[in-house]
Design an enzyme around this catalytic site. Structure first.
Site, PDB file in Angstrom:
ATOM      1  N   LYS A 127       1.624  -1.602  -0.125  1.00 45.13           N
ATOM      2  CA  LYS A 127      -0.615  -0.112   0.320  1.00 45.13           C
ATOM      3  C   LYS A 127       1.296   1.413  -0.302  1.00 45.13           C
ATOM      4  CE  LYS A 127      -4.322  -1.550   0.911  1.00 45.13           C
ATOM      5  NZ  LYS A 127      -5.663  -2.491   1.783  1.00 45.13           N
ATOM      6  N   LYS A 210      -3.807  -6.852  -8.055  1.00 43.44           N
ATOM      7  CA  LYS A 210      -4.847  -7.551  -7.289  1.00 43.44           C
ATOM      8  C   LYS A 210      -5.811  -6.901  -7.631  1.00 43.44           C
ATOM      9  CE  LYS A 210      -6.265  -7.452  -3.082  1.00 43.44           C
ATOM     10  NZ  LYS A 210      -5.665  -6.587  -1.310  1.00 43.44           N
ATOM     11  N   LYS A 213     -10.092  -2.297  -4.219  1.00 39.55           N
ATOM     12  CA  LYS A 213     -11.030  -1.037  -4.346  1.00 39.55           C
ATOM     13  C   LYS A 213      -9.788  -0.102  -4.064  1.00 39.55           C
ATOM     14  CE  LYS A 213     -13.624  -2.886  -0.657  1.00 39.55           C
ATOM     15  NZ  LYS A 213     -12.687  -3.619   0.626  1.00 39.55           N
TER      16      LYS A 213
HETATM   17  N1  AQP Z   1      -8.377  -9.752  -5.898  1.00 42.67           N
HETATM   18  C1  AQP Z   1      -8.631 -10.503  -4.509  1.00 42.67           C
HETATM   19  N2  AQP Z   1      -8.450 -11.762  -4.754  1.00 42.67           N
HETATM   20  C2  AQP Z   1      -9.022 -12.465  -3.531  1.00 42.67           C
HETATM   21  N3  AQP Z   1      -9.445 -12.220  -2.564  1.00 42.67           N
HETATM   22  C3  AQP Z   1      -9.962 -10.572  -1.924  1.00 42.67           C
HETATM   23  N4  AQP Z   1      -9.597  -9.693  -1.091  1.00 42.67           N
HETATM   24  C4  AQP Z   1      -9.629  -9.018  -1.537  1.00 42.67           C
HETATM   25  N5  AQP Z   1      -9.049  -8.476  -2.744  1.00 42.67           N
HETATM   26  C5  AQP Z   1      -8.694  -9.873  -3.324  1.00 42.67           C
HETATM   27  C6  AQP Z   1     -10.274 -10.476   0.429  1.00 42.67           C
HETATM   28  O1  AQP Z   1     -11.302  -9.592   0.282  1.00 42.67           O
HETATM   29  C7  AQP Z   1     -12.111  -9.708   2.173  1.00 42.67           C
HETATM   30  C8  AQP Z   1     -12.222  -8.653   2.193  1.00 42.67           C
HETATM   31  O2  AQP Z   1     -11.280  -7.671   1.995  1.00 42.67           O
HETATM   32  P1  AQP Z   1     -11.148  -6.208   2.400  1.00 42.67           P
HETATM   33  O3  AQP Z   1     -12.400  -5.502   1.768  1.00 42.67           O
HETATM   34  O4  AQP Z   1     -11.074  -6.266   4.132  1.00 42.67           O
HETATM   35  O5  AQP Z   1      -9.371  -5.760   1.854  1.00 42.67           O
HETATM   36  P2  AQP Z   1      -8.621  -5.812   1.030  1.00 42.67           P
HETATM   37  O6  AQP Z   1      -7.719  -7.358   1.028  1.00 42.67           O
HETATM   38  O7  AQP Z   1      -7.062  -5.207   1.081  1.00 42.67           O
HETATM   39  O8  AQP Z   1      -9.241  -5.550  -0.535  1.00 42.67           O
HETATM   40  P3  AQP Z   1      -9.028  -4.263  -0.422  1.00 42.67           P
HETATM   41  O9  AQP Z   1     -10.616  -4.169  -2.256  1.00 42.67           O
HETATM   42  O10 AQP Z   1      -7.610  -4.841  -1.057  1.00 42.67           O
HETATM   43  O11 AQP Z   1      -9.640  -3.090  -0.546  1.00 42.67           O
HETATM   44  P4  AQP Z   1      -8.775  -1.437  -0.126  1.00 42.67           P
HETATM   45  O12 AQP Z   1      -7.890  -1.779  -1.152  1.00 42.67           O
HETATM   46  O13 AQP Z   1      -9.525  -0.820   0.527  1.00 42.67           O
HETATM   47  O14 AQP Z   1      -7.985  -2.109   0.844  1.00 42.67           O
HETATM   48  C9  AQP Z   1     -10.354 -10.253   2.695  1.00 42.67           C
HETATM   49  O15 AQP Z   1     -10.544 -11.719   2.944  1.00 42.67           O
HETATM   50  C10 AQP Z   1      -9.567 -10.389   1.101  1.00 42.67           C
HETATM   51  O16 AQP Z   1      -8.463 -11.125   1.726  1.00 42.67           O
END
Ligand code: AQP
Length: 345
Positions: A127, A210, A213
């Site tokens: 990040k 990946k 969001k």
């Molecule tokens: N690309 C992905 N492939 C597989 N699993 C994913 N997850 C997120 N992106 C992928 C899984 O979704 C769950 C919830 O994720 P989160 O919203 O708590 O945070 P994250 O993993 O950081 O997801 P984002 O979309 O990347 O959010 P931001 O950008 O806000 O940090 C988790 O179990 C994650 O593994």
């Protein structure tokens, strides 16, 4: 999905050996990565086991500093879970901040966590590399996550592959707490296990990184029409000409097709890739149809739920009440173990 009165599920009604816990950030619109990495498993597990799913608004604050957006996405995640089939009579869905004990437990854990371990966090480093501000919240994200899991006595954590290291950190934290404050034969915390599906791994986004969001490369679960088409058509592919054979396993479009297709369909499309004469445009059209029909019913349910915000709030309120009832006795034991006394409790 039942839309009767919410949340009659109580922690007493299911067997206690497995307690499923997982969180999801309200930092944007939920996407295919969230669904196939985690939410689909949440929905299938919540009927079998005692389960706590929380909308981690404190975690989202590490990257989202817009009050209106945070409040909006918080309710949107709840509506999305209900639309996808989460039944509040079977398990607990709530907002992280409605169980304030979780930040108290996180504070206790901070004092057991080496900063050097947090600085090595893969997600933290990713990040920062993507330009997010290295604030203390982002650094400490895995500690709050450990508190989220352990405060409900979680034993099984269904997450995407990107979260593997965080669950290892939770296990380390539980171990460190037990070692520091408990007798060897009476550990307070059970070390939770991650549940990561091998066949999903990390879902790629439109640009091949990946799907995330914060990278702006997502396909939302409820995208439809022109918006969905535009996104699918913009998925990055290589420049192999239409006639030539292609390697399906090296392509982002096929990686997404695999999530939706039956084994038979997947093999048929893979074969078409290898044979040549099948272009990425063909594959994208196929994928577009798959996404559109897979989420059609849930899209409809979501439209209905949007008209019933009071119902969604009731579900969250009752979920928080049950979650707090689960967390409180664990926190009492933690305070006692650590020596946090109170003149008022
Ligand atoms: N690309 C992905 N492939 C597989 N699993 C994913 N997850 C997120 N992106 C992928 C899984 O979704 C769950 C919830 O994720 P989160 O919203 O708590 O945070 P994250 O993993 O950081 O997801 P984002 O979309 O990347 O959010 P931001 O950008 O806000 O940090 C988790 O179990 C994650 O593994």
């Amino acid at each position: 999905m039942s839309q009767a009165q919410p949340a009659t599920a109580s922690p007493e009604t299911k067997e206690k050996d497995t307690i499923v816990v997982s969180g999801i950030q309200p930092s944007g619109t939920l996407h295919l990565g969230n669904y196939f990495g985690a939410i689909r498993q949440h929905i299938s597990l919540h009927r079998e086991h005692e389960a706590y799913f929380f909308i981690v608004n404190y975690h989202a604050l590490t990257s989202l500093h817009d009050a209106e957006a945070l409040a909006h996405y918080t309710m949107d995640v709840a509506t999305t879970y209900l639309a996808l089939g989460f039944d509040p009579e079977e398990a607990h869905l709530f907002i992280q901040s409605d169980v304030p004990e979780v930040t108290e437990l996180a504070w206790i854990f901070y004092n057991l966590t080496p900063v050097s371990h947090l600085e090595k966090g893969v997600s933290y480093k990713d990040k920062i590399a993507q330009g997010l501000s290295p604030n203390a919240g982002l650094l400490n994200y895995p500690v709050l996550q450990a508190a989220d899991i352990l405060i409900y006595g979680g034993t099984l954590v269904p997450v995407g592959a990107d979260q593997k290291q965080h669950i290892e950190m939770t296990r380390d934290t539980a171990g460190r707490f037990n070692h520091t404050f408990c007798d060897d034969d009476a550990p307070l915390f059970t070390l939770p296990e991650p549940l990561i599906l091998d066949d999903v791994s990390v879902v790629p986004g439109l640009d091949g990184r990946k799907m995330s969001k914060s990278y702006g490369n997502t396909i939302g679960l409820f995208d439809e029409g022109k918006d969905l088409k535009k996104k699918v058509m913009s998925i990055v592919t290589d420049s192999t000409p239409l006639d030539e054979p292609k390697d399906p396993e090296a392509d982002n479009v096929f990686a997404l097709i695999k999530l939706f297709a039956s084994d038979e369909k997947r093999e048929e499309i893979a074969e078409a890739y290898r044979a040549g004469g099948y272009g990425y445009g063909h594959a994208k059209k196929e994928l577009l149809g798959m996404i559109d029909s897979y989420f059609a019913e849930a899209r409809e349910r979501r439209r209905e739920l949007k008209q019933r915000p009071d119902y969604v709030r009731d579900v969250l309120r009752e979920g928080a009440r049950n979650a707090r009832a689960q967390a409180e006795p664990i926190m009492d034991r933690v305070r006692e173990a650590v020596g946090i006394v109170s003149a008022t409790r």
